[in-house]
Scaffold this motif. Structure first.
Motif, short mmCIF file in Angstrom:
data_model
loop_
_atom_site.label_atom_id
_atom_site.label_comp_id
_atom_site.label_asym_id
_atom_site.label_seq_id
_atom_site.Cartn_x
_atom_site.Cartn_y
_atom_site.Cartn_z
N ALA A 15 -21.89 21.03 8.93
CA ALA A 15 -21.55 19.58 9.33
C ALA A 15 -20.24 19.37 8.91
CB ALA A 15 -22.56 18.72 8.65
N PRO A 16 -19.22 18.71 9.53
CA PRO A 16 -18.06 18.36 8.76
C PRO A 16 -17.93 17.46 7.70
CG PRO A 16 -18.41 17.14 10.95
CD PRO A 16 -19.49 18.07 10.81
N ALA A 17 -16.88 17.47 6.75
CA ALA A 17 -16.92 16.94 5.52
C ALA A 17 -16.36 15.58 5.91
CB ALA A 17 -16.23 17.40 4.48
N ALA A 18 -16.81 14.53 5.37
CA ALA A 18 -16.17 13.06 5.50
C ALA A 18 -14.62 13.25 5.05
CB ALA A 18 -16.98 12.09 5.01
N PRO A 19 -13.68 12.74 5.94
CA PRO A 19 -12.42 12.60 5.70
C PRO A 19 -12.04 11.64 4.31
CG PRO A 19 -12.69 11.03 7.38
CD PRO A 19 -14.08 11.74 7.07
N LYS A 20 -11.25 11.92 3.49
CA LYS A 20 -10.96 11.27 2.26
C LYS A 20 -9.98 10.20 2.43
CE LYS A 20 -10.34 14.02 -1.77
NZ LYS A 20 -9.35 14.74 -2.76
N GLU A 21 -10.47 9.04 2.06
CA GLU A 21 -9.50 7.82 2.10
C GLU A 21 -8.54 7.89 1.20
OE1 GLU A 21 -11.53 4.13 2.01
OE2 GLU A 21 -13.25 4.90 2.93
N PRO A 22 -7.36 7.33 1.60
CA PRO A 22 -5.94 7.50 0.64
C PRO A 22 -6.22 6.66 -0.26
CG PRO A 22 -5.29 6.49 2.80
CD PRO A 22 -7.01 7.14 2.80
N ALA A 23 -5.61 6.68 -1.49
CA ALA A 23 -5.54 5.67 -2.75
C ALA A 23 -4.82 4.51 -2.25
CB ALA A 23 -5.02 6.28 -3.79
N PRO A 24 -5.15 3.49 -2.49
CA PRO A 24 -4.25 1.99 -1.95
C PRO A 24 -3.15 2.18 -2.89
CG PRO A 24 -6.12 1.32 -3.69
CD PRO A 24 -6.28 2.84 -3.37
N PRO A 25 -2.41 1.55 -2.02
CA PRO A 25 -0.54 1.59 -2.73
C PRO A 25 -0.54 0.89 -3.92
CG PRO A 25 -0.45 0.39 -0.58
CD PRO A 25 -1.89 0.99 -0.72
N PRO A 26 0.21 1.00 -4.93
CA PRO A 26 0.51 0.35 -5.98
C PRO A 26 1.02 -0.99 -5.77
CG PRO A 26 2.25 1.97 -5.96
CD PRO A 26 1.17 2.39 -4.83
N SER A 27 0.83 -2.09 -6.45
CA SER A 27 1.41 -3.33 -6.33
C SER A 27 2.74 -3.47 -6.82
CB SER A 27 0.68 -4.56 -6.95
OG SER A 27 0.89 -4.25 -8.15
N VAL A 28 3.64 -4.03 -5.98
CA VAL A 28 5.05 -4.06 -6.40
C VAL A 28 5.58 -5.57 -6.52
CG1 VAL A 28 7.09 -3.48 -5.16
CG2 VAL A 28 5.30 -2.01 -5.02
N THR A 29 6.20 -5.63 -7.37
CA THR A 29 6.62 -7.19 -7.82
C THR A 29 8.12 -6.91 -7.72
OG1 THR A 29 4.76 -7.89 -8.63
CG2 THR A 29 6.75 -9.17 -9.17
N ILE A 30 9.02 -7.51 -7.10
CA ILE A 30 10.43 -7.66 -7.30
C ILE A 30 10.97 -9.00 -8.02
CG2 ILE A 30 12.60 -7.57 -6.11
CD1 ILE A 30 11.19 -6.13 -3.66
N ILE A 31 11.85 -8.73 -9.26
CA ILE A 31 12.13 -9.75 -10.07
C ILE A 31 13.67 -9.49 -10.02
CG2 ILE A 31 12.23 -10.64 -12.27
CD1 ILE A 31 9.82 -9.20 -13.05
N GLY A 32 14.30 -10.68 -9.57
CA GLY A 32 15.75 -10.74 -9.43
C GLY A 32 16.35 -10.59 -10.78
N ALA A 33 17.40 -9.97 -10.79
CA ALA A 33 18.26 -9.66 -11.82
C ALA A 33 18.67 -10.84 -12.64
CB ALA A 33 19.48 -8.75 -11.47
#
Length: 174
Positions: free
Chosen positions: A49-67
């Motif tokens: 039986a084929p193995a279930a495919p691995k789900e990719p990890a969710p991307p990290p959250s990104v916050t952009i703060i102005g200089a």
């Protein structure tokens, strides 16, 4: 008879290799939680039986703060409302929940000689003019109030000097 034993041995080896390959496709440590099924002779015509495919990890959250919107505070000069030199911030104290509660200020002295560290409530600091590294942070206390504050020493209870009406006790209990 000898051919039959050889065929049985090869079938057993192929079944073992198929099980090992399916374990290798699982998550690391998965084989430790689920013991292997008992070895039995399998029909070589039946595919594994084929193995279930691995789900990719969710991307990290990104916050952009102005200089111009955020700046570091360690090492920044602290001045009183009357523009007196109050020292500079050397550390920030947070409670168990990660909330910033106070700042450690290296106060007094000259070139590190005769200086001492005191702790002031975070709410007593004002960060209105910190767009440049040369700008200072304003402290709502006078030089005399800060001079009278007890010295901060690591591994001892922290006495936090607060502006009028804003001081709350730090919770150190479990």
């Amino acid at each position: 008879m000898r051919t039959r034993r050889l065929f049985s041995f090869i079938t057993l080896v192929l079944a073992t290799l198929a099980i090992a390959a399916s374990w290798a496709q699982n998550e690391p440590g998965q084989a430790d939680r689920n013991p292997p099924p008992p070895l039995q002779q399998q029909d070589t015509a039946t595919p594994a039986a084929p193995a279930a495919p691995k789900e990719p990890a969710p991307p990290p959250s990104v916050t952009i703060i102005g200089a111009r919107d955020a700046h570091g505070v360690l090492g920044r000069d602290v001045r009183s409302s009357a523009d007196e030199d109050m020292g500079h911030i050397v550390d920030v104290i947070v409670d168990r929940a990660g909330t910033v509660r106070a700042a450690v200020i290296d106060f007094g002295g000259f070139l590190g000689v005769g200086s001492r560290k005191i702790v002031v409530d975070w709410n007593a600091l004002h960060f209105g003019r910190v767009t440049n590294k040369s700008d200072s942070i304003t402290l709502e206390l006078t030089k005399d109030q800060v001079s009278a504050a007890p010295e901060y020493k690591e591994d001892q209870p922290i006495v936090v000097l607060g502006a009028s009406g804003t001081l709350q006790p730090l919770q150190f209990g479990p």
